[in-house]
Design a protein around this motif. Structure first.
Motif, PDB file in Angstrom:
ATOM      1  N   GLY A 206      -0.672  -7.546  -2.201  1.00 59.01           N
ATOM      2  CA  GLY A 206      -1.232  -7.865  -0.893  1.00 59.01           C
ATOM      3  C   GLY A 206      -1.442  -9.331  -0.584  1.00 59.01           C
ATOM      4  O   GLY A 206      -1.889  -9.667   0.511  1.00 59.01           O
ATOM      5  N   ILE A 207      -1.158 -10.220  -1.550  1.00 55.91           N
ATOM      6  CA  ILE A 207      -1.309 -11.646  -1.267  1.00 55.91           C
ATOM      7  C   ILE A 207      -0.051 -12.389  -1.691  1.00 55.91           C
ATOM      8  O   ILE A 207       0.730 -11.909  -2.505  1.00 55.91           O
TER       9      ILE A 207
ATOM     10  N   ARG B  32       8.202  -6.476 -11.919  1.00 56.71           N
ATOM     11  CA  ARG B  32       6.776  -6.750 -12.097  1.00 56.71           C
ATOM     12  C   ARG B  32       5.944  -5.573 -11.595  1.00 56.71           C
ATOM     13  O   ARG B  32       6.300  -4.912 -10.612  1.00 56.71           O
ATOM     14  N   CYS B  33       4.825  -5.344 -12.253  1.00 62.71           N
ATOM     15  CA  CYS B  33       3.872  -4.334 -11.813  1.00 62.71           C
ATOM     16  C   CYS B  33       3.077  -4.907 -10.635  1.00 62.71           C
ATOM     17  O   CYS B  33       2.508  -6.000 -10.731  1.00 62.71           O
ATOM     18  N   VAL B  34       3.051  -4.195  -9.517  1.00 63.48           N
ATOM     19  CA  VAL B  34       2.304  -4.635  -8.340  1.00 63.48           C
ATOM     20  C   VAL B  34       0.949  -3.943  -8.354  1.00 63.48           C
ATOM     21  O   VAL B  34       0.873  -2.709  -8.332  1.00 63.48           O
TER      22      VAL B  34
ATOM     23  N   ALA C  54       3.539  -8.201   5.320  1.00 63.55           N
ATOM     24  CA  ALA C  54       4.814  -7.486   5.346  1.00 63.55           C
ATOM     25  C   ALA C  54       4.841  -6.344   4.334  1.00 63.55           C
ATOM     26  O   ALA C  54       5.572  -5.369   4.507  1.00 63.55           O
ATOM     27  N   TYR C  55       4.033  -6.455   3.275  1.00 64.15           N
ATOM     28  CA  TYR C  55       4.034  -5.449   2.225  1.00 64.15           C
ATOM     29  C   TYR C  55       2.702  -4.723   2.076  1.00 64.15           C
ATOM     30  O   TYR C  55       2.610  -3.758   1.313  1.00 64.15           O
ATOM     31  N   ASP C  56       1.681  -5.171   2.779  1.00 62.86           N
ATOM     32  CA  ASP C  56       0.352  -4.581   2.603  1.00 62.86           C
ATOM     33  C   ASP C  56      -0.450  -4.783   3.890  1.00 62.86           C
ATOM     34  O   ASP C  56      -0.741  -5.928   4.262  1.00 62.86           O
ATOM     35  N   GLN C  57      -0.794  -3.710   4.560  1.00 60.35           N
ATOM     36  CA  GLN C  57      -1.478  -3.818   5.847  1.00 60.35           C
ATOM     37  C   GLN C  57      -2.981  -3.542   5.767  1.00 60.35           C
ATOM     38  O   GLN C  57      -3.605  -3.236   6.781  1.00 60.35           O
TER      39      GLN C  57
ATOM     40  N   TYR D 226      -5.156  -1.811 -11.201  1.00 62.47           N
ATOM     41  CA  TYR D 226      -4.709  -0.596 -10.541  1.00 62.47           C
ATOM     42  C   TYR D 226      -3.266  -0.819 -10.097  1.00 62.47           C
ATOM     43  O   TYR D 226      -3.008  -1.622  -9.199  1.00 62.47           O
ATOM     44  N   ALA D 227      -2.339  -0.132 -10.749  1.00 65.44           N
ATOM     45  CA  ALA D 227      -0.915  -0.368 -10.511  1.00 65.44           C
ATOM     46  C   ALA D 227      -0.363   0.609  -9.476  1.00 65.44           C
ATOM     47  O   ALA D 227      -0.560   1.821  -9.579  1.00 65.44           O
ATOM     48  N   TYR D 228       0.335   0.056  -8.480  1.00 66.46           N
ATOM     49  CA  TYR D 228       0.902   0.866  -7.401  1.00 66.46           C
ATOM     50  C   TYR D 228       2.414   1.057  -7.546  1.00 66.46           C
ATOM     51  O   TYR D 228       3.021   1.766  -6.758  1.00 66.46           O
TER      52      TYR D 228
END
Length: 336
Positions: A229-230, A268-270, A295-298, A259-261
């Motif tokens: 998210g950043i 890479r683990c996000v 763009a990837y996290d709202q 906490y892996a999504y």
């Protein structure tokens, strides 16, 4: 548990010795600078052995001795689980507040006052890690302490997870296990050339044998974590160095909850990272050292924290139009 727990709890603190500059002593016989944390650690250790709470505590709280004993049981468990245990008065206060949050406010504040620890209203607000796994999380990692060199930039960290962890133990390749055993035997024979070769085998497989503070060795799995998210400035961008330094400050030497999504295209683990209850992404956004990667996290809270930093002109927001790191990367990929 004997003196080992006492050293574990308060080994960082000591009475002044001859040659030290005289310092005023607090009610527990240590200096004003250390009385809060060391006295609390001492009393927790003492309770573990004797089941006795401090005699003078009743002067500060209204609950019974039986209730006070219940507090110390909970604090003992919380202190053991803390990785690392509190070292500063602020960290000790937060542990007490978090552990005794269901008890009377007056009693919690009285306990803090007894030890000279900061009261709740004097502490900066730090969000607690979620009590349950957030929606969308695929798995959770509990890491070993993070090395400063493992922080690549303001949004990427390399971490290691002990293979004794239940999630990891059944997935370690047989060849890695065998190499770790052979490496230990080679080191015992002082065959360091062989040991180094085996360490390379282990590292190439995505693992590492890590030495602890007492020379104990742990086989651990490597994960590269991309903070969800950043997007922090790249190292050669304005505030890139500051972003990395802030992330190092937040995580160095500490165990993290991740906490892996899922994984990104680079393997890479996000994930969301929490460190002693601190949500790392929130800190980075509020200090103006990262963009909300919309763009990837709202998530609206991330947008809110970025907006607050923009309004305060903190960090990279001292510039009215700072360059976006994703545009900076795109330009360089295109050769412009």
């Amino acid at each position: 548990m004997g003196n080992s727990l006492f050293k574990f709890l308060c080994g960082k603190f000591r009475r002044p010795t001859h040659g030290d500059e005289p310092q005023p002593l607090g009610p527990h016989g240590v200096t004003d600078a250390t009385v809060g944390v060391s006295a609390l650690a001492h009393d927790i250790f003492h309770f573990d052995i004797t089941s006795q709470v401090p005699d003078r505590l009743s002067e500060y709280v209204v609950s019974s001795k039986k209730a006070q004993a219940n507090w110390y049981k909970k604090l003992l468990d919380a202190w053991r689980e803390a990785k690392p245990p509190p070292k500063t008065p602020e960290e000790a206060s937060r542990l007490v507040i978090r552990t005794l949050k269901r008890h009377q406010k007056a009693d919690v504040e009285g306990l803090l006052a007894f030890y000279g620890l900061p009261l709740p209203h004097t502490l900066s607000e730090i969000p607690a890690a979620p009590s349950s796994r957030p929606e969308g999380v695929k798995y959770e990692l509990q890491t070993l302490p993070v090395d400063a060199k493992a922080v690549a930039d303001g949004d990427t960290i390399t971490v290691y997870v002990d293979t004794a962890d239940p999630r990891e133990s059944g997935n370690v390749p047989r060849g890695v296990h065998e190499a770790a055993i052979e490496r230990a035997q080679a080191r015992a024979r002082k065959d360091y050339k062989k040991a180094d070769a085996l360490q390379k085998v282990i590292v190439d497989a995505g693992y590492r044998v890590i030495s602890g503070p007492n020379n104990e060795e742990t086989l651990a799995r490597k994960y590269r974590i991309r903070l969800r998210g950043i997007d922090a400035p790249e190292s050669s961008m304005p505030f890139g160095k500051e972003a990395k330094e802030e992330l190092v400050k937040l995580v160095q030497g500490k165990c993290l909850k991740v906490y892996a999504y899922g994984d990104d295209r680079y393997g890479r683990c996000v994930g969301d990272i929490y460190c002693n209850g601190v949500y790392v992404q929130e800190k980075m956004l509020k200090k103006g050292l990262a963009w909300h990667y919309a763009a990837y996290d709202q998530r609206p809270e991330l947008a809110k924290w970025e907006k607050e930093a923009r309004a305060a002109r903190i960090g990279l927001w001292v510039s009215s139009h700072p360059e976006k790191p994703w545009e900076w990367r795109k330009e360089r990929r295109n050769g412009t």
